[in-house]
Write a protein that holds these residues in place. Sequence first.
Motif: not given
Length: 181
Positions: A94-119
Amino acid sequence: FCTPCLQECLKPKKPVCGVCRSTLSHGTRALDLEKQIETTETTCNGCNKKMYLSKMRSHAASCSKYQNYIMEGVKAVTKEPLHNSRNLPNRFTFPCPYCNEKNFDQEGLVEHCKTLHSMDAKQVVCPICASMPWGDPNYRSANFMEHLQRRHRFSYDTFVDYDADEDAMMAQVLMRSLRDK
């Protein structure tokens, strides 16, 4: 529902329904219904043993004939997987809906968003939900971070059969419910 989700729904300040999230009002126990469940007899569809409804759940969990009865129903409504992969949506990355970085699995997308987009308060479409048969690719989550943490703690692939025909399953359930009366 799992215990953490139920606990979240039943917080003392604001208990809410686990499905629609509407506020629950305090009520009283349905004693008449409990009594009816304790005094109504039924028959196990597997072994034909008679028992009270209040005992049926524990019996069904241990009755191998009932387990076979359920599996027959599951087999009757599932069909061979579709082999035309061109029409299947990608449910693995899945792509990140905030920054469009691509190829995250579900767990990776959750972690990416918690780390970089929590605010980040921007309303976005959940790419995981949008890839599901029931997903709306235009629905913007009011609180995407909370949505991720509540709805995507597990992989749908573990619990969902995407190849099962919903109409056939519904027809089978209705037929079995009529037969079980």
